[in-house]
Design an enzyme around this catalytic site. Sequence first.
Site, mmCIF file in Angstrom:
data_model
loop_
_atom_site.group_PDB
_atom_site.id
_atom_site.type_symbol
_atom_site.label_atom_id
_atom_site.label_comp_id
_atom_site.label_asym_id
_atom_site.label_seq_id
_atom_site.Cartn_x
_atom_site.Cartn_y
_atom_site.Cartn_z
ATOM 1 N N ASP A 62 42.558 31.548 38.276
ATOM 2 C CA ASP A 62 42.079 32.090 36.848
ATOM 3 C C ASP A 62 40.568 31.464 37.176
ATOM 4 O O ASP A 62 40.165 30.318 36.846
ATOM 5 C CB ASP A 62 42.601 31.141 35.909
ATOM 6 C CG ASP A 62 41.942 31.449 34.414
ATOM 7 O OD1 ASP A 62 41.207 32.269 34.685
ATOM 8 O OD2 ASP A 62 42.411 30.682 33.558
ATOM 9 N N ASN A 89 35.047 41.302 42.649
ATOM 10 C CA ASN A 89 35.318 42.331 41.914
ATOM 11 C C ASN A 89 36.021 42.212 40.556
ATOM 12 O O ASN A 89 35.659 42.959 39.591
ATOM 13 C CB ASN A 89 36.306 43.436 42.586
ATOM 14 C CG ASN A 89 37.111 44.253 41.845
ATOM 15 O OD1 ASN A 89 36.681 45.225 41.195
ATOM 16 N ND2 ASN A 89 38.022 43.978 41.235
ATOM 17 N N TYR A 159 28.480 41.144 28.378
ATOM 18 C CA TYR A 159 28.943 41.801 29.656
ATOM 19 C C TYR A 159 28.064 42.489 30.352
ATOM 20 O O TYR A 159 27.549 42.216 31.584
ATOM 21 C CB TYR A 159 29.811 42.967 29.409
ATOM 22 C CG TYR A 159 30.493 43.968 30.533
ATOM 23 C CD1 TYR A 159 31.571 43.142 31.261
ATOM 24 C CD2 TYR A 159 29.986 45.177 30.613
ATOM 25 C CE1 TYR A 159 31.972 44.208 32.363
ATOM 26 C CE2 TYR A 159 30.315 46.019 31.817
ATOM 27 C CZ TYR A 159 31.473 45.339 32.586
ATOM 28 O OH TYR A 159 31.856 45.992 33.554
ATOM 29 N N LYS A 163 26.410 41.500 34.160
ATOM 30 C CA LYS A 163 26.384 42.475 35.318
ATOM 31 C C LYS A 163 24.794 42.425 35.978
ATOM 32 O O LYS A 163 24.704 42.498 37.068
ATOM 33 C CB LYS A 163 26.723 43.609 34.683
ATOM 34 C CG LYS A 163 28.170 43.542 34.392
ATOM 35 C CD LYS A 163 29.181 43.355 35.820
ATOM 36 C CE LYS A 163 30.737 43.313 35.558
ATOM 37 N NZ LYS A 163 31.312 42.892 36.672
HETATM 38 P P1 NAP Z 1 40.855 45.677 35.429
HETATM 39 O O1 NAP Z 1 41.557 47.282 35.865
HETATM 40 O O2 NAP Z 1 40.948 45.451 33.934
HETATM 41 O O3 NAP Z 1 41.256 44.596 36.440
HETATM 42 C C1 NAP Z 1 40.770 43.394 36.240
HETATM 43 C C2 NAP Z 1 40.945 42.442 37.541
HETATM 44 O O4 NAP Z 1 40.146 41.193 37.400
HETATM 45 C C3 NAP Z 1 42.487 42.279 37.562
HETATM 46 O O5 NAP Z 1 42.619 42.213 39.082
HETATM 47 C C4 NAP Z 1 42.487 40.966 36.832
HETATM 48 O O6 NAP Z 1 43.901 40.081 37.264
HETATM 49 C C5 NAP Z 1 41.128 40.114 37.469
HETATM 50 N N1 NAP Z 1 40.945 39.166 36.254
HETATM 51 C C6 NAP Z 1 40.601 39.343 35.035
HETATM 52 N N2 NAP Z 1 40.410 38.110 34.372
HETATM 53 C C7 NAP Z 1 40.637 37.182 35.380
HETATM 54 C C8 NAP Z 1 40.431 35.646 35.456
HETATM 55 N N3 NAP Z 1 40.337 35.024 34.416
HETATM 56 N N4 NAP Z 1 40.791 34.901 36.549
HETATM 57 C C9 NAP Z 1 40.977 35.842 37.838
HETATM 58 N N5 NAP Z 1 41.101 37.150 37.768
HETATM 59 C C10 NAP Z 1 40.940 37.995 36.824
HETATM 60 O O7 NAP Z 1 39.261 45.989 35.661
HETATM 61 P P2 NAP Z 1 38.750 47.321 36.792
HETATM 62 O O8 NAP Z 1 38.182 48.154 35.996
HETATM 63 O O9 NAP Z 1 39.317 47.427 38.174
HETATM 64 O O10 NAP Z 1 37.363 46.527 36.828
HETATM 65 C C11 NAP Z 1 36.915 45.662 38.012
HETATM 66 C C12 NAP Z 1 35.416 45.382 38.273
HETATM 67 O O11 NAP Z 1 34.825 46.639 38.049
HETATM 68 C C13 NAP Z 1 35.030 44.605 37.005
HETATM 69 O O12 NAP Z 1 33.910 43.565 37.582
HETATM 70 C C14 NAP Z 1 34.284 45.258 36.049
HETATM 71 O O13 NAP Z 1 33.227 44.754 35.373
HETATM 72 C C15 NAP Z 1 33.626 46.413 37.020
HETATM 73 N N6 NAP Z 1 33.585 47.800 36.266
HETATM 74 C C16 NAP Z 1 34.550 48.367 35.898
HETATM 75 C C17 NAP Z 1 34.248 49.605 35.177
HETATM 76 C C18 NAP Z 1 35.153 50.606 34.687
HETATM 77 O O14 NAP Z 1 35.138 51.519 33.660
HETATM 78 N N7 NAP Z 1 36.619 50.254 34.637
HETATM 79 C C19 NAP Z 1 32.898 49.949 35.043
HETATM 80 C C20 NAP Z 1 31.781 49.273 35.542
HETATM 81 C C21 NAP Z 1 32.193 48.045 36.193
HETATM 82 P P3 NAP Z 1 44.993 40.330 36.792
HETATM 83 O O15 NAP Z 1 45.715 41.667 37.142
HETATM 84 O O16 NAP Z 1 45.909 39.098 37.399
HETATM 85 O O17 NAP Z 1 44.891 40.116 35.191
#
Ligand code: NAP
Length: 255
Positions: A62, A89, A159, A163
């Site tokens: 976590d 990530n 957020y 970033k």
């Molecule tokens: P996601 O589908 O919500 O997955 C989030 C990941 O982060 C999961 O593997 C989750 O683990 C992990 N996580 C969340 N809280 C955590 C904690 N307290 N400790 C450890 N791990 C934690 O997100 P995503 O869209 O793939 O995003 C990945 C990255 O891309 C992030 O940094 C996000 O800010 C960035 N991003 C995303 C978008 C978008 O539109 N999706 C746009 C720009 C940037 P669990 O599965 O175990 O919960």
Amino acid sequence: MIDFSHKVALVTGGSRGIGAATVKAMVSAGADVVLHYGSNRQAAEKTADEAGHAHCHLLKADLNEAEAAGELWGKALSWKGQIDIVVNNAGVFEAAEVGCSDSHWREVWQRTLQINLIATADLCRQAINHWQEKGVGGSIVNVASRAAFRGDGPDYWSYAASKGGMISLTKTLARAYSADGIYTYGVAPGFVSTDMALEAFELDPTLRERVVSEIPMGDIAPPSQIANTICFLASGLATHASGQTIDVNGASYVR
Ligand code: NAP
């Protein structure tokens, strides 16, 4: 040709979304991957099954806990005795309206900065100390966001700030350590089709339409597009890009 043979990568947030796509892409290019997850073991197992379980090592941490990143590093390193690539990530995208309670405001700011920025910095520090002690190089890819450059919606100050911090961190590490063969890059996605974006669309029913109307390519990105960019940067094929951040946003925000 991207080839991760004999390389070990640590991918945080590898259970779902962009992280899961990155784990699969890296394993298919020959890597062994420490697949970190926060709490969703089932999703982590599914990703490992799809990627090739023999090449994945699942570790839970976590990253909201102050000591978690350091402990994760130690366990990750002990799997194969080496880590060559770190992909920061894991992240959260949490709203705090300007008029919300003080306690909610503080919670969101602290959690967002801890998970998105401080845990990233902690893992970078662990990796750099290790690589410098060993006298070897390494690669770091920090997954930031379009919000770092454009800013975000009114409920997402923390957020965007987290970033933006990741981008400054990326530049600083590249300037300090590229001469030692330690390369640091950023990736700045726009909206990507993952749980994070889909949850935001559920909270605000008109958001998806508004977001897509700003994307000349006509839709939000599949996670594989971000994963491919991460793999390219981590591959060592473009080390002179150290310090740079690649935007992957369907031309919705061209800097
Ligand atoms: P996601 O589908 O919500 O997955 C989030 C990941 O982060 C999961 O593997 C989750 O683990 C992990 N996580 C969340 N809280 C955590 C904690 N307290 N400790 C450890 N791990 C934690 O997100 P995503 O869209 O793939 O995003 C990945 C990255 O891309 C992030 O940094 C996000 O800010 C960035 N991003 C995303 C978008 C978008 O539109 N999706 C746009 C720009 C940037 P669990 O599965 O175990 O919960």
